[in-house]
Structures are given as structure tokens and as C-alpha cells.
Design an enzyme around this catalytic site. Structure first.
Site, PDB file in Angstrom:
ATOM      1  N   MET A 246     -11.966   4.623  -1.574  1.00 17.23           N
ATOM      2  CA  MET A 246     -12.715   4.894  -0.335  1.00 17.23           C
ATOM      3  C   MET A 246     -13.373   6.253  -0.520  1.00 17.23           C
ATOM      4  SD  MET A 246      -9.828   3.420   2.222  1.00 17.23           S
ATOM      5  CE  MET A 246      -8.614   3.372   0.900  1.00 17.23           C
TER       6      MET A 246
ATOM      7  N   SER B  45       0.847  -1.185   0.000  1.00 23.88           N
ATOM      8  CA  SER B  45       0.000   0.000   0.000  1.00 23.88           C
ATOM      9  C   SER B  45       0.882   1.234   0.000  1.00 23.88           C
ATOM     10  CB  SER B  45      -0.914   0.016   1.232  1.00 23.88           C
ATOM     11  OG  SER B  45      -1.407   1.327   1.388  1.00 23.88           O
TER      12      SER B  45
ATOM     13  N   GLY C 169      -3.160  -3.858   8.626  1.00 28.34           N
ATOM     14  CA  GLY C 169      -2.459  -4.455   9.768  1.00 28.34           C
ATOM     15  C   GLY C 169      -1.781  -5.783   9.469  1.00 28.34           C
TER      16      GLY C 169
ATOM     17  N   ASP D 162      -6.858  -6.379   3.735  1.00 25.25           N
ATOM     18  CA  ASP D 162      -6.185  -5.068   3.803  1.00 25.25           C
ATOM     19  C   ASP D 162      -6.256  -4.498   5.213  1.00 25.25           C
ATOM     20  OD1 ASP D 162      -5.224  -2.507   3.344  1.00 25.25           O
ATOM     21  OD2 ASP D 162      -6.809  -1.931   1.940  1.00 25.25           O
TER      22      ASP D 162
ATOM     23  N   GLY E  51      -1.254   1.699   9.447  1.00 22.78           N
ATOM     24  CA  GLY E  51      -0.654   1.508  10.765  1.00 22.78           C
ATOM     25  C   GLY E  51      -1.582   1.086  11.878  1.00 22.78           C
TER      26      GLY E  51
ATOM     27  N   MET F 216      -8.830   8.302  -1.021  1.00 21.12           N
ATOM     28  CA  MET F 216      -9.770   8.703   0.039  1.00 21.12           C
ATOM     29  C   MET F 216     -10.255  10.123  -0.203  1.00 21.12           C
ATOM     30  SD  MET F 216      -7.790   7.259   3.379  1.00 21.12           S
ATOM     31  CE  MET F 216      -6.858   5.707   3.321  1.00 21.12           C
TER      32      MET F 216
ATOM     33  N   GLY G 104      -9.235   4.085   6.280  1.00 29.23           N
ATOM     34  CA  GLY G 104      -8.944   5.503   6.507  1.00 29.23           C
ATOM     35  C   GLY G 104      -7.485   5.786   6.800  1.00 29.23           C
ATOM     36  N   PHE G 105      -6.833   4.878   7.506  1.00 29.88           N
ATOM     37  CA  PHE G 105      -5.452   5.145   7.915  1.00 29.88           C
ATOM     38  C   PHE G 105      -4.607   3.871   7.885  1.00 29.88           C
ATOM     39  CE2 PHE G 105      -8.305   8.169   9.870  1.00 29.88           C
ATOM     40  CZ  PHE G 105      -7.692   9.376   9.571  1.00 29.88           C
TER      41      PHE G 105
ATOM     42  N   HIS H 169      -0.945  -1.235  -4.616  1.00 27.64           N
ATOM     43  CA  HIS H 169      -2.229  -0.901  -3.985  1.00 27.64           C
ATOM     44  C   HIS H 169      -2.297   0.609  -3.720  1.00 27.64           C
ATOM     45  CE1 HIS H 169      -5.854  -1.942  -1.667  1.00 27.64           C
ATOM     46  NE2 HIS H 169      -5.474  -1.011  -0.814  1.00 27.64           N
TER      47      HIS H 169
ATOM     48  N   ASP I  80      -4.529   3.730  -2.404  1.00 25.82           N
ATOM     49  CA  ASP I  80      -5.672   4.062  -1.548  1.00 25.82           C
ATOM     50  C   ASP I  80      -6.172   5.475  -1.813  1.00 25.82           C
ATOM     51  OD1 ASP I  80      -5.999   1.699   0.192  1.00 25.82           O
ATOM     52  OD2 ASP I  80      -3.934   2.147   0.764  1.00 25.82           O
TER      53      ASP I  80
ATOM     54  N   HIS J  36      -7.968   1.186  -4.747  1.00 29.50           N
ATOM     55  CA  HIS J  36      -8.966   0.990  -3.695  1.00 29.50           C
ATOM     56  C   HIS J  36      -9.660   2.324  -3.431  1.00 29.50           C
ATOM     57  CE1 HIS J  36      -9.518   0.011   0.918  1.00 29.50           C
ATOM     58  NE2 HIS J  36     -10.671   0.173   0.291  1.00 29.50           N
TER      59      HIS J  36
ATOM     60  N   MET K 269     -11.733  -5.761   4.507  1.00 30.23           N
ATOM     61  CA  MET K 269     -10.951  -4.855   5.359  1.00 30.23           C
ATOM     62  C   MET K 269     -10.700  -5.524   6.710  1.00 30.23           C
ATOM     63  SD  MET K 269     -10.289  -2.224   3.524  1.00 30.23           S
ATOM     64  CE  MET K 269      -9.348  -1.412   4.821  1.00 30.23           C
TER      65      MET K 269
HETATM   66  C1  DX5 Z   1      -6.495   1.647   5.002  1.00 32.55           C
HETATM   67  C2  DX5 Z   1      -5.956   1.290   3.659  1.00 32.55           C
HETATM   68  C3  DX5 Z   1      -4.845   0.306   3.698  1.00 32.55           C
HETATM   69  C4  DX5 Z   1      -3.661   0.735   4.513  1.00 32.55           C
HETATM   70  C5  DX5 Z   1      -2.893  -0.469   4.946  1.00 32.55           C
HETATM   71  O1  DX5 Z   1      -7.658   2.395   4.858  1.00 32.55           O
HETATM   72  O2  DX5 Z   1      -6.973   0.750   2.851  1.00 32.55           O
HETATM   73  O3  DX5 Z   1      -4.472  -0.074   2.387  1.00 32.55           O
HETATM   74  O4  DX5 Z   1      -2.815   1.603   3.835  1.00 32.55           O
HETATM   75  O5  DX5 Z   1      -1.821  -0.055   5.726  1.00 32.55           O
HETATM   76  P1  DX5 Z   1      -1.237  -0.982   6.878  1.00 32.55           P
HETATM   77  O6  DX5 Z   1      -0.651  -2.188   6.224  1.00 32.55           O
HETATM   78  O7  DX5 Z   1      -0.219  -0.106   7.530  1.00 32.55           O
HETATM   79  O8  DX5 Z   1      -2.379  -1.324   7.797  1.00 32.55           O
HETATM   80 ZN    ZN Z   2      -6.444  -0.186   0.867  1.00 37.96          ZN
END
Ligand code: DX5
Ligand code: ZN
Length: 217
Positions: A66, A6, A176, A174, A143, A35, A140-141, A31, A33, A64, A135
Site C-alpha cells: 500500500m 495478516s 474484516g 482482504d 479491525g 504501508m 490502511g487499518f 500476508h 501489509d 501487499h 479489498m
Molecule cells: C488493511 C490490510 C489488511 C488488514 C486485515 O489495510 O490490508 O490486511 O490487516 O485485517 P482485518 O482482518 O483485521 O480486517
Molecule cells: Zn492486506
């Protein structure tokens, strides 16, 4: 197991180079993201940026979305060079129309389910999909901590796909994900794992990707 780094965790001042680096490190998909600050409480980048960085890798771009109204922007992401577009079943657009629009542009469609959405929500569309993205954090974030209680949804999706005899249907997860938990996902039936933090914070991304793949062998 396929690994999709990502880019949310990359250094955006060097976006193109970061993509090239992941390509070299053995990423299977990129990937991306997207948003909108409305569907999720964060804003990232849109189609123009993806268009600029498209040339830095020939690997499939897994976009992806969002965003609240994906249907409105499918042409933009198609023109930008997306290969796979996933969007949320919880969004405001008409789901079937959005799938049809993605397919009409020769792109592979996928639906995404948030942690509180059951696997069954995507069952009516399964035969039209290339991928379902489960998910394993709230979108959204990057980490955040992996939610292991999402695994039964993966099992259910795999069962349903088998029941419908779907060929070439992928399940992506997707959030963690890293070396410490990827085997659980593999055992549950996941084909593609997104990894942001675990790849970008690693000293050697190639090693991190390799280690994750090895865990699943
Ligand atoms: C979260 C994203 C993920 C995210 C994964 O909303 O869709 O793709 O960047 O990041 P890690 O692997 O750090 O959880
Ligand atoms: Zn994602």
C-alpha cells in the site's frame, strides 16, 4: 479456501515468533501489509524487516504494497524474500512496467483494488497476473467492518478469468473476514482470504483458521 493471516495484527516486538506461530497454526500464506503513510494514512514496515523475519516460515510470503510508487521498491522486496507481490491499481507507478518488473524477479504479481475501484480496472492486466486482491475494507487499518457489497466484483473477476481460460489464477479478499462471513466469499469465488483480527484475537489461532476452512467445505 486458503487462509493468509495478516501480520498487521501481530505483536511486532515478537514478529518472527508470530510468523512461526501462524505457520504452525496452518496458515497457507503470510500476508504482510506494507504501508507508506502516503498511499494510505498509516505506516507499517518495509523490506528490511521482511528480510529479517523471512526465516521464520517456509510458507509463501504474500506482500501487499500500500505504497504510492511500488515500482521503485520491487527489487528491495524481491531481495527480502517475497513470493507474491500485490500492489494497487490506484498507485502512481506504471502498472504494466511494475508487473513486468515483479515477473523479471521470478515473483508472482498481483493487483489490488480499493472499494471504490471497479473490477474492470484490472481486466487489461489479468492474463499477466497470478492474483487479484479485492479489498473488502478501505486499506490502511486492521479491525474494520467487512463490506459485503464488494462480492459482485469477485463474481465479475471470476467470470472474466473463466472467459480468458486463465489457469492458476487466484482471487484474494482482504479486510474484516472471519468465520461469520467467509462462506459468502467462498461462494462468490474467492480462493484466498486474508484474516488479521479474527486470527490474532482468537484464543487458538489454529482453531480459528480451521473453523474458517470448515465453513467453506
Ligand atoms: C488493511 C490490510 C489488511 C488488514 C486485515 O489495510 O490490508 O490486511 O490487516 O485485517 P482485518 O482482518 O483485521 O480486517
Ligand atoms: Zn492486506
Amino acid at each position: 479456501m486458503l487462509i493468509a493471516p495478516s501480520l498487521l495484527s501481530c505483536d511486532f516486538s515478537r514478529f518472527g515468533d508470530e510468523i512461526a506461530k501462524m505457520d504452525k497454526a496452518g496458515a497457507d500464506f503470510m500476508h504482510l501489509d506494507v504501508m507508506d503513510g502516503h498511499f494510505v494514512p498509516n505506516i507499517t514496515f518495509g523490506a528490511p524487516i521482511i528480510k529479517w523475519v523471512r526465516k521464520y516460515s517456509q510458507k509463501p510470503f504474500d506482500v501487499h504494497l500500500m505504497i504510492s510508487d511500488p515500482l521503485r521498491y520491487i527489487d528491495d522486496f524481491a531481495d527480502a524474500g517475497a513470493d507474491i507481490i500485490t500492489f494497487h491499481v490506484e498507485c502512481d507507478s506504471n502498472i504494466q512496467e511494475t508487473i513486468d518488473k515483479i515477473k523479471s524477479r521470478g515473483i508472482k504479481p498481483g493487483l489490488v483494488i480499493k472499494p471504490n475501484t471497479p473490477a474492470e480496472a484490472v481486466f487489461p492486466y489479468l492474463k499477466d497476473l497470478y492474483m487479484v486482491l479485492v479489498m473488502t475494507v478501505e486499506p490502511g487499518f486492521g479491525g474494520q467492518s467487512f463490506m459485503a457489497d464488494m462480492l459482485p466484483k469477485v463474481v465479475k473477476l471470476r467470470e472474466q478469468a473463466d472467459k480468458l481460460a486463465l489457469a492458476d489464477f487466484l482471487i484474494e479478499a482482504d479486510g474484516g473476514i472471519g468465520e461469520q462471513n467467509i462462506k459468502l466469499l467462498s461462494d462468490a469465488g474467492v480462493d484466498v482470504c486474508v484474516a488479521g483480527t479474527s486470527v490474532f484475537k482468537a484464543e487458538d489461532p489454529a482453531e480459528a483458521i480451521n473453523a474458517m476452512k470448515k465453513k467453506c467445505e
